[in-house]
Design a protein around this motif. Structure first.
Motif, PDB file in Angstrom:
ATOM      1  N   PRO A 183       3.551  11.956  -5.342  1.00  0.00           N
ATOM      2  CA  PRO A 183       1.899  12.746  -5.368  1.00  0.00           C
ATOM      3  C   PRO A 183       2.575  14.134  -5.104  1.00  0.00           C
ATOM      4  CG  PRO A 183       1.907  10.731  -3.996  1.00  0.00           C
ATOM      5  CD  PRO A 183       3.414  10.763  -4.492  1.00  0.00           C
TER       6      PRO A 183
ATOM      7  N   TRP B  11      -4.746   6.864  -3.066  1.00  0.00           N
ATOM      8  CA  TRP B  11      -4.729   7.684  -2.174  1.00  0.00           C
ATOM      9  C   TRP B  11      -5.929   8.685  -2.068  1.00  0.00           C
ATOM     10  CZ3 TRP B  11      -1.211   7.817  -6.036  1.00  0.00           C
ATOM     11  CH2 TRP B  11      -1.085   9.054  -6.680  1.00  0.00           C
TER      12      TRP B  11
ATOM     13  N   ALA C 171       5.111  14.996  -2.295  1.00  0.00           N
ATOM     14  CA  ALA C 171       5.227  13.943  -0.980  1.00  0.00           C
ATOM     15  C   ALA C 171       6.623  13.182  -1.170  1.00  0.00           C
ATOM     16  CB  ALA C 171       4.115  12.719  -1.485  1.00  0.00           C
TER      17      ALA C 171
ATOM     18  N   LYS D 110       1.122  15.350   7.298  1.00  0.00           N
ATOM     19  CA  LYS D 110       0.252  14.633   6.253  1.00  0.00           C
ATOM     20  C   LYS D 110      -0.809  15.499   5.726  1.00  0.00           C
ATOM     21  CE  LYS D 110       0.443   9.866   8.368  1.00  0.00           C
ATOM     22  NZ  LYS D 110      -0.485   8.993   9.069  1.00  0.00           N
TER      23      LYS D 110
ATOM     24  N   LYS E 260       0.836  -1.309  -0.038  1.00  0.00           N
ATOM     25  CA  LYS E 260       0.002  -0.170   0.068  1.00  0.00           C
ATOM     26  C   LYS E 260       0.788   1.177  -0.179  1.00  0.00           C
ATOM     27  CE  LYS E 260      -3.164  -2.435   2.935  1.00  0.00           C
ATOM     28  NZ  LYS E 260      -3.866  -2.498   4.326  1.00  0.00           N
ATOM     29  N   LEU E 261       0.390   2.247  -0.702  1.00  0.00           N
ATOM     30  CA  LEU E 261       1.359   3.299  -0.924  1.00  0.00           C
ATOM     31  C   LEU E 261       1.091   4.303   0.407  1.00  0.00           C
ATOM     32  CD1 LEU E 261       3.031   5.198  -2.609  1.00  0.00           C
ATOM     33  CD2 LEU E 261       0.903   6.357  -3.326  1.00  0.00           C
ATOM     34  N   GLN E 262       2.184   4.778   1.077  1.00  0.00           N
ATOM     35  CA  GLN E 262       2.340   5.200   2.314  1.00  0.00           C
ATOM     36  C   GLN E 262       3.124   6.397   1.993  1.00  0.00           C
ATOM     37  OE1 GLN E 262       3.192   2.647   5.785  1.00  0.00           O
ATOM     38  NE2 GLN E 262       0.925   2.606   6.055  1.00  0.00           N
TER      39      GLN E 262
ATOM     40  N   HIS F 244      -1.488   2.180  -7.392  1.00  0.00           N
ATOM     41  CA  HIS F 244      -1.640   2.727  -6.215  1.00  0.00           C
ATOM     42  C   HIS F 244      -2.832   3.717  -5.783  1.00  0.00           C
ATOM     43  CE1 HIS F 244       2.365   1.418  -5.412  1.00  0.00           C
ATOM     44  NE2 HIS F 244       2.890   2.000  -6.813  1.00  0.00           N
TER      45      HIS F 244
ATOM     46  N   THR G 108      -3.903  14.418   3.432  1.00  0.00           N
ATOM     47  CA  THR G 108      -3.799  13.425   2.727  1.00  0.00           C
ATOM     48  C   THR G 108      -4.159  12.062   3.486  1.00  0.00           C
ATOM     49  OG1 THR G 108      -1.459  13.225   3.151  1.00  0.00           O
ATOM     50  CG2 THR G 108      -2.038  14.621   1.521  1.00  0.00           C
ATOM     51  N   HIS G 109      -4.489  11.061   2.809  1.00  0.00           N
ATOM     52  CA  HIS G 109      -4.812   9.635   3.385  1.00  0.00           C
ATOM     53  C   HIS G 109      -4.000   8.685   2.653  1.00  0.00           C
ATOM     54  CE1 HIS G 109      -7.601  12.026   5.621  1.00  0.00           C
ATOM     55  NE2 HIS G 109      -8.197  12.396   4.419  1.00  0.00           N
ATOM     56  N   SER G 110      -2.914   8.042   3.006  1.00  0.00           N
ATOM     57  CA  SER G 110      -2.047   7.073   2.382  1.00  0.00           C
ATOM     58  C   SER G 110      -2.413   5.792   2.892  1.00  0.00           C
ATOM     59  CB  SER G 110      -0.922   7.513   2.046  1.00  0.00           C
ATOM     60  OG  SER G 110      -0.192   7.820   3.223  1.00  0.00           O
TER      61      SER G 110
ATOM     62  N   THR H 181       7.506  10.352  -1.432  1.00  0.00           N
ATOM     63  CA  THR H 181       7.593   8.996  -1.849  1.00  0.00           C
ATOM     64  C   THR H 181       7.711   9.052  -3.327  1.00  0.00           C
ATOM     65  OG1 THR H 181       6.145   8.031   0.040  1.00  0.00           O
ATOM     66  CG2 THR H 181       6.481   6.832  -2.351  1.00  0.00           C
TER      67      THR H 181
END
Length: 223
Positions: A201, A105, A94, A65, A44-46, A103, A212-214, A96
């Motif tokens: 992102p 989010w 982001a 976040k 899962k993308l975090q 992915h 944001t919600h990852s 990442t």
């Protein structure tokens, strides 16, 4: 005249001169490297927001976040001067780096009348806004309307109003980024492209705040 007034409004928000908006800014090559978390295709993308990339008008919160727009900007004396930071536009990336996989989010939007959400190449120019060049792909909300944007071109998106929560679904290998209606769990619009280098992102904000919600599973029906 309406377009001229719009440009003046954007200049006031970002602190950018009208001349730089009307002209064509030249992207500057980044002079420093940043280590990014690499998103595995099977995980899962975090991610968190990368403070080193955030424009001075953006203040991170909620353990990096979320981001809030501040008209007067942050105190320059407490900000690290870095070539990774966006200089003229209220943009943040982001932390990442994505170079494979699918992915998903989500983004909660509060008190904002203008924002952009999407992805950009990690090395995208810090002198341009996301959506205005060939190294970024975003969905923009402005004047109560949605648009898909890349290379400065705007395509109307049939999403009425401003929902409090939107989703983004990315397939790196297939070369597409989709805006998702989270209430209906369905794709609203898809930007088709071909990614040539790692992306991250990306978010732009001219008022209000984003959260944001990852680390989310791809919703059933979208897999």
């Amino acid at each position: 005249m309406a377009m001229f007034s719009r440009m003046l409004f954007l200049c006031r928000l970002t602190g950018q001169s009208l001349g730089s908006v009307l002209g064509h800014s030249r992207g500057k090559k980044l002079t420093a490297q940043r280590w990014y978390i690499t998103a595995s295709a099977g995980n899962k993308l975090q991610f968190k927001l990368d403070e080193q990339t955030a424009h001075s008008s953006l203040d991170l919160f909620k353990k990096d976040k979320g981001v809030i727009y501040r008209m007067l900007g942050l105190d320059p004396s407490v900000m690290q001067d870095t070539p990774l930071r966006f200089r003229d536009w209220a943009v943040v990336l982001a932390d990442t780096q994505i170079d494979s996989g699918r992915h998903y989010w989500e983004v909660t939007v509060q008190k904002s009348h203008e924002f952009r959400v999407g992805v950009a190449e990690v090395s995208t120019s810090r002198d341009e806004c996301v959506g205005t060049n060939s190294t970024s792909w975003v969905f923009a909300y402005v004047q109560r309307k949605w648009f898909a944007m890349t290379t400065g071109k705007q395509v109307p998106v049939p999403l009425v109003g401003k929902p409090d929560l939107v989703g983004l679904l990315l397939d790196y290998e297939a070369g597409w980024l989709s805006l998702v209606d989270t209430q209906k769990a369905e794709v609203v619009h898809t930007i088709k492209t071909k990614f040539h280098s790692p992306i991250s992102p990306a978010f732009a904000l001219w008022d209000g705040e984003l959260l944001t919600h990852s680390g989310l599973e791809i919703p059933p029906g979208l897999q």
